[in-house]
Design an enzyme around this catalytic site. Structure first.
Site, PDB file in Angstrom:
ATOM      1  N   LYS A 287       0.614  -1.325   0.184  1.00 52.15           N
ATOM      2  CA  LYS A 287       0.134  -0.069  -0.171  1.00 52.15           C
ATOM      3  C   LYS A 287       1.253   1.281  -0.082  1.00 52.15           C
ATOM      4  O   LYS A 287       0.360   2.098  -0.402  1.00 52.15           O
ATOM      5  CB  LYS A 287      -1.061  -0.062   1.492  1.00 52.15           C
ATOM      6  CG  LYS A 287      -2.350  -0.993   1.433  1.00 52.15           C
ATOM      7  CD  LYS A 287      -2.857  -0.769   2.254  1.00 52.15           C
ATOM      8  CE  LYS A 287      -3.154  -2.030   2.104  1.00 52.15           C
ATOM      9  NZ  LYS A 287      -4.729  -2.461   1.884  1.00 52.15           N
TER      10      LYS A 287
ATOM     11  N   ARG B  20      -7.308  -8.456  -9.097  1.00 54.44           N
ATOM     12  CA  ARG B  20      -7.500  -9.365  -9.283  1.00 54.44           C
ATOM     13  C   ARG B  20      -9.801  -9.419  -9.105  1.00 54.44           C
ATOM     14  O   ARG B  20      -9.766  -8.004  -9.437  1.00 54.44           O
ATOM     15  CB  ARG B  20      -7.446 -10.546  -7.597  1.00 54.44           C
ATOM     16  CG  ARG B  20      -7.886  -9.249  -6.235  1.00 54.44           C
ATOM     17  CD  ARG B  20      -8.297 -10.066  -5.700  1.00 54.44           C
ATOM     18  NE  ARG B  20      -8.241  -9.318  -4.388  1.00 54.44           N
ATOM     19  CZ  ARG B  20      -8.765  -9.093  -3.749  1.00 54.44           C
ATOM     20  NH1 ARG B  20     -10.430  -9.050  -4.490  1.00 54.44           N
ATOM     21  NH2 ARG B  20      -8.859  -8.317  -2.678  1.00 54.44           N
TER      22      ARG B  20
END
Ligand code: ADP
Ligand code: ADP
Ligand code: MG
Length: 652
Positions: A116, A297
């Site tokens: 992140k 994804r």
């Protein structure tokens, strides 16, 4: 097009991927652990290969075993689904090296968004709006303290490599920073093998809005509009919908443009989701949009986007992986209607949503909405994997219609053998604040959870009365008062009071007969029919019907998605419960992810002693009484079996 696809996953997502593959004429290969030999995803595929014992690290996370299976079945592509290896850049690379197509983005894009902190650095360079915060390399406490002060409390500590809502902690005051840093670091190392943290401004009362993006290998990028996932519990999504309701045009335009910019900045290919926080409108003149992370994804909640756009996202994934161009240009993608998805879990809302494992002795769901499920009646929910039973996806012309359909579908859902969150979900789907979008990401915790973390009980008098009626229904010659399989009659003369243990508490029902009319606790009751699996009665002039399941020494009743377990009152059991010693045992198998007290500490009833975790669920273990912590039998990171001793509290 791909010829043979290996699906490196299990459960509903593996079944869902297989469905589209078959539609496209693609041969499918399932992989399975020893716990999944009979699983639905194995049946859904043309071939299946064993990859190891039940624990995920020995099976669904084992790259070599999966690649071997792919080679053995001549698979030319691997679809990783979500979770497991889906965001593992090393796996994407290993596929490429073996000459197998990885159905997903290039390893470089996974890596770019895997951390992140790294992702925020890249997004900053691409002019994507970020939550104010610190995502630097220096991790010493002084730096974190200085940066947190600069950001301003409350701040949010996040594991840079985190996911699934784990490794996140709000810090309200500077005094709590040191301890929180230690806790999150340890949790991050245990869960993600990396203790790097970042600090963010804690945005108060935000919404979670995310954008579905898609790219092909020919430089085309589109978005498929947005989803709202604001209904969360402990940073985990509970109900998701598309499109995001009440979204100002300016915010929507910023979201879509930022998502495309994010995807372009990392050379994205395939399906991805860019997650944003939307601040409460009062914070600024409009609602501010902040980039949070990108999931590289297919997302759990992708079906709501499929409903409103009419596209099959797995089909798009397989086409892109086969080097085709995107099926549509941006102009051709439109939103029609509204869709909502609820995640039905095997968990017990009355026990802090702890996972509920066991055999699904009954699983019946409505057939008039889309249900994505990876289990069938007779299957077992184990503690090895995520305890999701199914996703219910309802749509309609309007948001209200979609939510009403979802609520009705949840009502019609009957599950036995495990507890579920079905009635909790139905409550949410019917809630007025939800309908009016007066919600934010912590709304569930703030308004629906009692002090013990359980949702406020919903009064339903009908179920206990039906249970009492069931208790009065006996076989003529049988000795099992719960079994009405040989016909039934009411056991009226023998009892004028029925005592049942309901959800652990004793309830007495007064039974009277007034000129032939039966009354239970003041309700007028007429038994209409009792069959082995159902009971139907008229209660106060309304027909009530419940599905009846047998339980040890009792019954389980299902009405409107709610479940009630009632057993004959057993005085001995109650006494044992009351004579509780100060010994605490693990209510479920799991890992000790936090220890919040030390031996010798004084605690009051309800103090959190430690936190157990299994799959995505955190279960705080509370002190049962006031007292002193005599001994802790576990250490941080310990794996414990169900029933293992955790701590001893000396009352006083
Ligand atoms: P989303 O719901 O937005 O798709 P989540 O972060 O909830 O994304 O994760 C999706 C799925 O990925 C989960 O259902 C879970 O199976 C898996 N997953 C993600 N992160 C983790 C994690 N840290 N540990 C275990 N499972 C995870
Ligand atoms: P994960 O990878 O676990 O999904 P995210 O960064 O997506 O982690 O955060 C999960 C959830 O935590 C978000 O959906 C949101 O509800 C909450 N959250 C994350 N960052 C912030 C923030 N800065 N302020 C307030 N809430 C946040
Ligand atoms: Mg997220």
């Amino acid at each position: 097009m791909i010829k043979t696809l290996l699906i490196a996953n299990r459960g509903e997502i593996a079944v869902r991927i297989a469905r589209t593959a078959r539609k496209l004429g693609v041969r499918t290969v399932a992989v399975y652990s020893d716990a999944d030999r009979h699983a639905a995803h194995v049946v859904a595929c043309d071939e299946a290969v064993r990859i190891g014992p039940p624990p995920a690290r020995d099976s669904y996370l084992k790259m070599d075993a999966i690649l071997d299976a792919a080679r053995a079945c001549q698979a030319d592509a691997i679809h990783p689904g979500y979770g497991f290896l889906s965001e593992n850049a090393g796996f994407a690379e290993a596929c490429e090296k073996s000459g197998i197509i990885f159905v997903g983005p290039p390893a470089s894009a996974i890596r770019a968004m895997g951390s992140k902190s790294e992702a925020k650095r890249l997004m900053q360079a691409a002019n994507v709006p970020l939550v104010p915060g610190y995502h630097g390399a220096a991790q010493d406490l002084d730096t974190l303290r200085r940066e947190s002060a600069k950001i301003g409390y409350p701040v949010l500590l996040k594991a840079a490599m985190g996911g699934g809502g784990k490794g996140i902690r709000v810090v309200e005051r500077e005094e709590d920073l040191a301890q929180s840093v230690e806790l999150v670091t340890r949790e991050a190392i245990a869960a993600f093998g990396d203790g790097t943290l970042l600090v963010e401004k804690y945005v108060t009362r935000p919404r979670h809005v995310e954008v579905q993006v898609f790219a092909d290998r020919h430089g085309n990028f589109v978005h498929l509009f947005e989803r709202d996932c604001t209904l969360q519990r402990r940073h985990q999504k509970v109900i998701e919908e598309a499109p995001a309701p009440n979204l100002p045009d300016a915010a929507r335009a910023t979201l879509h443009a930022s998502a495309i910019a994010a995807a372009k900045a990392i050379g994205y290919v395939g399906a991805g989701t860019v997650e944003f926080l939307l601040s409460a409108p009062s914070d600024q003149d409009g609602a501010a949009v902040y980039f949070m992370e990108m999931n590289t994804r297919l997302q759990v909640e992708h079906p709501v986007t499929e409903y409103v756009t009419g596209f099959d996202l797995v089909e798009w994934q397989l086409r892109v992986a086969s080097n085709e161009t995107l099926p549509c240009t941006q102009d051709e993608i439109r939103v029609q209607g509204h869709a909502v998805e609820a995640r039905l879990y095997a968990e017990d809302p009355s026990r802090d949503f702890m996972p509920s494992t066991g055999k699904l002795t009954r699983l019946s769901m409505p057939d008039d909405i889309r249900i994505d499920s990876g289990v069938r009646e007779g299957d077992t929910i184990t503690s090895f994997y995520d305890p999701m039973i199914a996703k219910l996806i309802a749509g309609g012309a309007t948001r209200g219609e979609a939510f009403a359909r979802l609520a009705n579908a949840l009502d019609e859902t009957a599950v036995d053998g495990v507890r579920t969150n079905a009635s909790f979900l139905a409550t949410l789907a019917r809630n007025d604040d939800v309908a009016a979008m007066r919600i934010d990401t912590s709304w569930i915790e703030r308004t629906l959870m009692g002090s013990a973390g359980a949702p406020a009980p919903q009064p339903d008098d009908t179920l206990p009365v039906l249970a009492a009626l069931q208790a009065l229904t006996v076989r003529p010659a049988g000795n099992d008062p719960w079994d009405a399989s040989d016909g039934f009659r009411l056991n009226l003369p023998a009892e004028d009071v029925v005592e049942l243990s309901i959800e652990g508490g004793l309830r007495r029902f007064a039974v009277t007969r007034d000129a032939g009319a039966l009354r239970i606790d003041g309700h007028a009751v007429t038994l209409i029919e009792a069959t082995p699996g159902t009971i139907t009665a008229e209660i106060d002039g309304r027909l009530r019907r419940a599905t009846v399941g047998k339980r040890d020494g009792g019954v389980a009743l299902f009405v409107k998605g709610a479940t009630l377990v009632a057993t004959r009152h057993d005085p001995l059991a109650i006494t044992q419960g009351a004579a509780s010693t100060g010994d605490l045992t693990a209510p479920m198998p799991g890992t000790v992810v936090a220890i919040e007290v030390q031996a010798g500490a004084k605690v009051t009833a309800g103090t959190t002693l430690l936190i157990l975790e299994a799959m995505k669920v955190h279960l705080p273990i509370h002190a049962p009484t006031d007292g002193t912590v005599g001994e802790l039998f576990v250490a941080l990171g310990d794996q414990v079996m169900e029933g293992a001793p955790l701590a001893h509290i000396d009352p006083g």
